[in-house]
Design a protein around this motif. Sequence first.
Motif, mmCIF file in Angstrom:
data_model
loop_
_atom_site.group_PDB
_atom_site.id
_atom_site.type_symbol
_atom_site.label_atom_id
_atom_site.label_comp_id
_atom_site.label_asym_id
_atom_site.label_seq_id
_atom_site.Cartn_x
_atom_site.Cartn_y
_atom_site.Cartn_z
ATOM 1 N N ILE A 116 6.985 -12.560 66.856
ATOM 2 C CA ILE A 116 7.353 -13.333 65.697
ATOM 3 C C ILE A 116 7.328 -12.486 64.346
ATOM 4 C CG2 ILE A 116 6.479 -15.381 64.293
ATOM 5 C CD1 ILE A 116 5.534 -16.586 66.981
ATOM 6 N N GLY A 117 8.059 -12.351 63.663
ATOM 7 C CA GLY A 117 8.272 -11.512 62.547
ATOM 8 C C GLY A 117 8.040 -12.507 61.140
ATOM 9 N N GLY A 118 7.255 -12.077 60.172
ATOM 10 C CA GLY A 118 6.738 -13.162 59.042
ATOM 11 C C GLY A 118 7.919 -12.629 58.231
ATOM 12 N N GLU A 119 8.014 -13.438 56.732
ATOM 13 C CA GLU A 119 9.049 -13.353 55.773
ATOM 14 C C GLU A 119 8.826 -11.944 55.222
ATOM 15 O OE1 GLU A 119 7.671 -16.372 53.245
ATOM 16 O OE2 GLU A 119 9.271 -17.631 53.694
ATOM 17 N N SER A 120 10.025 -11.360 55.000
ATOM 18 C CA SER A 120 10.050 -9.976 54.546
ATOM 19 C C SER A 120 10.295 -10.016 52.991
ATOM 20 C CB SER A 120 11.517 -9.512 54.853
ATOM 21 O OG SER A 120 11.403 -8.132 54.416
ATOM 22 N N GLN A 121 9.540 -9.042 52.245
ATOM 23 C CA GLN A 121 9.510 -9.091 50.839
ATOM 24 C C GLN A 121 11.071 -8.937 50.596
ATOM 25 O OE1 GLN A 121 7.040 -7.707 52.778
ATOM 26 N NE2 GLN A 121 5.565 -8.892 51.526
ATOM 27 N N GLU A 122 11.938 -8.076 51.322
ATOM 28 C CA GLU A 122 13.246 -7.853 51.038
ATOM 29 C C GLU A 122 14.072 -9.135 51.628
ATOM 30 O OE1 GLU A 122 14.527 -4.166 52.504
ATOM 31 O OE2 GLU A 122 12.300 -3.390 52.294
ATOM 32 N N SER A 123 15.302 -9.171 51.255
ATOM 33 C CA SER A 123 15.956 -10.253 51.552
ATOM 34 C C SER A 123 16.850 -9.953 52.797
ATOM 35 C CB SER A 123 17.328 -10.726 50.630
ATOM 36 O OG SER A 123 17.947 -11.762 51.094
ATOM 37 N N VAL A 124 16.348 -10.280 54.171
ATOM 38 C CA VAL A 124 16.946 -9.851 55.263
ATOM 39 C C VAL A 124 17.312 -11.429 55.931
ATOM 40 C CG1 VAL A 124 15.811 -7.804 55.673
ATOM 41 C CG2 VAL A 124 14.792 -9.766 56.653
ATOM 42 N N ASP A 125 18.384 -11.266 56.844
ATOM 43 C CA ASP A 125 18.640 -12.191 58.020
ATOM 44 C C ASP A 125 18.626 -11.757 59.121
ATOM 45 O OD1 ASP A 125 20.665 -10.577 58.112
ATOM 46 O OD2 ASP A 125 22.349 -11.956 57.266
ATOM 47 N N ALA A 126 18.837 -12.647 60.052
ATOM 48 C CA ALA A 126 18.755 -12.594 61.259
ATOM 49 C C ALA A 126 19.734 -11.488 61.910
ATOM 50 C CB ALA A 126 19.086 -13.975 62.288
ATOM 51 N N GLN A 127 20.910 -11.499 61.582
ATOM 52 C CA GLN A 127 21.797 -10.289 61.785
ATOM 53 C C GLN A 127 21.315 -8.923 61.652
ATOM 54 O OE1 GLN A 127 24.216 -10.785 63.814
ATOM 55 N NE2 GLN A 127 24.950 -8.830 63.852
ATOM 56 N N THR A 128 20.642 -8.815 60.280
ATOM 57 C CA THR A 128 20.115 -7.655 60.007
ATOM 58 C C THR A 128 18.830 -7.005 60.700
ATOM 59 O OG1 THR A 128 20.768 -7.935 57.477
ATOM 60 C CG2 THR A 128 18.930 -6.361 57.954
ATOM 61 N N VAL A 129 17.966 -7.994 61.164
ATOM 62 C CA VAL A 129 16.845 -7.846 61.845
ATOM 63 C C VAL A 129 17.292 -7.176 63.262
ATOM 64 C CG1 VAL A 129 14.746 -8.743 63.222
ATOM 65 C CG2 VAL A 129 15.455 -9.416 60.829
ATOM 66 N N ARG A 130 18.330 -7.998 63.805
ATOM 67 C CA ARG A 130 19.182 -7.595 65.252
ATOM 68 C C ARG A 130 19.499 -6.242 65.155
ATOM 69 N NH1 ARG A 130 23.683 -8.123 68.120
ATOM 70 N NH2 ARG A 130 23.521 -8.743 70.209
ATOM 71 N N GLN A 131 20.251 -5.929 64.095
ATOM 72 C CA GLN A 131 20.833 -4.675 64.071
ATOM 73 C C GLN A 131 19.821 -3.644 63.823
ATOM 74 O OE1 GLN A 131 24.099 -3.768 64.546
ATOM 75 N NE2 GLN A 131 24.337 -6.018 64.910
ATOM 76 N N ALA A 132 18.806 -3.866 63.480
ATOM 77 C CA ALA A 132 17.669 -2.859 63.248
ATOM 78 C C ALA A 132 17.185 -2.634 64.675
ATOM 79 C CB ALA A 132 16.529 -3.169 62.014
ATOM 80 N N VAL A 133 17.009 -3.726 65.095
ATOM 81 C CA VAL A 133 16.222 -3.545 66.434
ATOM 82 C C VAL A 133 17.190 -2.909 67.476
ATOM 83 C CG1 VAL A 133 15.524 -4.649 68.398
ATOM 84 C CG2 VAL A 133 14.764 -5.484 66.338
ATOM 85 N N LEU A 134 18.385 -3.052 67.561
ATOM 86 C CA LEU A 134 19.423 -2.459 68.434
ATOM 87 C C LEU A 134 19.464 -1.016 68.206
ATOM 88 C CD1 LEU A 134 22.417 -5.189 68.515
ATOM 89 C CD2 LEU A 134 20.899 -4.248 70.372
ATOM 90 N N GLN A 135 19.155 -0.718 66.865
ATOM 91 C CA GLN A 135 19.488 0.851 66.396
ATOM 92 C C GLN A 135 18.054 1.573 66.899
ATOM 93 O OE1 GLN A 135 22.652 1.429 65.674
ATOM 94 N NE2 GLN A 135 21.983 2.953 64.070
ATOM 95 N N ALA A 136 17.309 0.934 66.738
ATOM 96 C CA ALA A 136 15.769 1.367 67.345
ATOM 97 C C ALA A 136 15.890 1.598 68.761
ATOM 98 C CB ALA A 136 14.641 0.648 66.892
ATOM 99 N N ILE A 137 16.548 0.664 69.664
ATOM 100 C CA ILE A 137 16.449 1.106 71.156
ATOM 101 C C ILE A 137 17.465 2.046 71.309
ATOM 102 C CG2 ILE A 137 17.362 -0.253 73.191
ATOM 103 C CD1 ILE A 137 16.516 -3.027 71.925
ATOM 104 N N LYS A 138 18.483 1.924 70.715
ATOM 105 C CA LYS A 138 19.529 3.058 70.795
ATOM 106 C C LYS A 138 18.956 4.471 70.802
ATOM 107 C CE LYS A 138 24.324 4.654 69.662
ATOM 108 N NZ LYS A 138 25.340 4.268 68.683
ATOM 109 N N LYS A 139 18.555 4.564 69.350
ATOM 110 C CA LYS A 139 17.935 5.822 69.195
ATOM 111 C C LYS A 139 16.614 6.278 70.001
ATOM 112 C CE LYS A 139 16.915 6.379 64.729
ATOM 113 N NZ LYS A 139 16.246 6.607 63.516
ATOM 114 N N CYS A 140 16.054 5.513 70.568
ATOM 115 C CA CYS A 140 14.961 5.512 71.518
ATOM 116 C C CYS A 140 15.632 6.090 72.840
ATOM 117 C CB CYS A 140 13.992 4.556 71.970
ATOM 118 S SG CYS A 140 12.667 4.557 72.987
ATOM 119 N N MET A 141 16.753 5.355 73.324
ATOM 120 C CA MET A 141 17.215 5.482 74.695
ATOM 121 C C MET A 141 17.933 6.905 74.530
ATOM 122 S SD MET A 141 16.794 3.115 76.836
ATOM 123 C CE MET A 141 16.501 1.645 76.795
ATOM 124 N N GLU A 142 18.296 7.376 73.472
ATOM 125 C CA GLU A 142 19.009 8.656 73.071
ATOM 126 C C GLU A 142 17.943 9.717 73.336
ATOM 127 O OE1 GLU A 142 21.347 8.330 69.733
ATOM 128 O OE2 GLU A 142 22.798 7.435 70.441
#
Length: 146
Positions: A116-142
């Motif tokens: 559970i992630g709390g409110e962000s100081q920046e304006s982010v939406d669910a898609q932005t959060v999802r993309q950030a997580v996917l990028q982190a996973i991709k980077k870790c796997m590589e």
Amino acid sequence: MSTKEKKKAVLQEKLELLRTVTKSHAVNKASIIVDATKYIEELKQKVEESEQQLAQDNNLPQVTVTSQEKGFLINVFSEQHCPGLLVSVFEALDDIGLEVLDANVSCTDTFHLEAIGGESQESVDAQTVRQAVLQAIKKCMETAED
């Protein structure tokens, strides 16, 4: 025809097009826009479901992010995991200004995270959060493959 009349005609044309695309039966501008917003949300849901199905078919990580009243519910499931995956995901969330308030993690044979992630100081939406997580996973796997 005056400029004002031309603008009004163009707006009516665009609203009619929007009404047609979304299969709306509304007649006033506000209702057409509400119907279009609902239609966009339905399309986003279909895209997410398709991506999840594709991920399952290709054994890729599944990431879902749901907006909540104050923050997001983040679910990550992967058949594969690499050293530091949890840290990479948390760092990615931190990078977009999202504080993790609570998390349940399992990484014995597979990797599963529910956070559970709390409110962000920046304006982010669910898609932005999802993309950030996917990028982190991709980077870790590589990094793990190297």
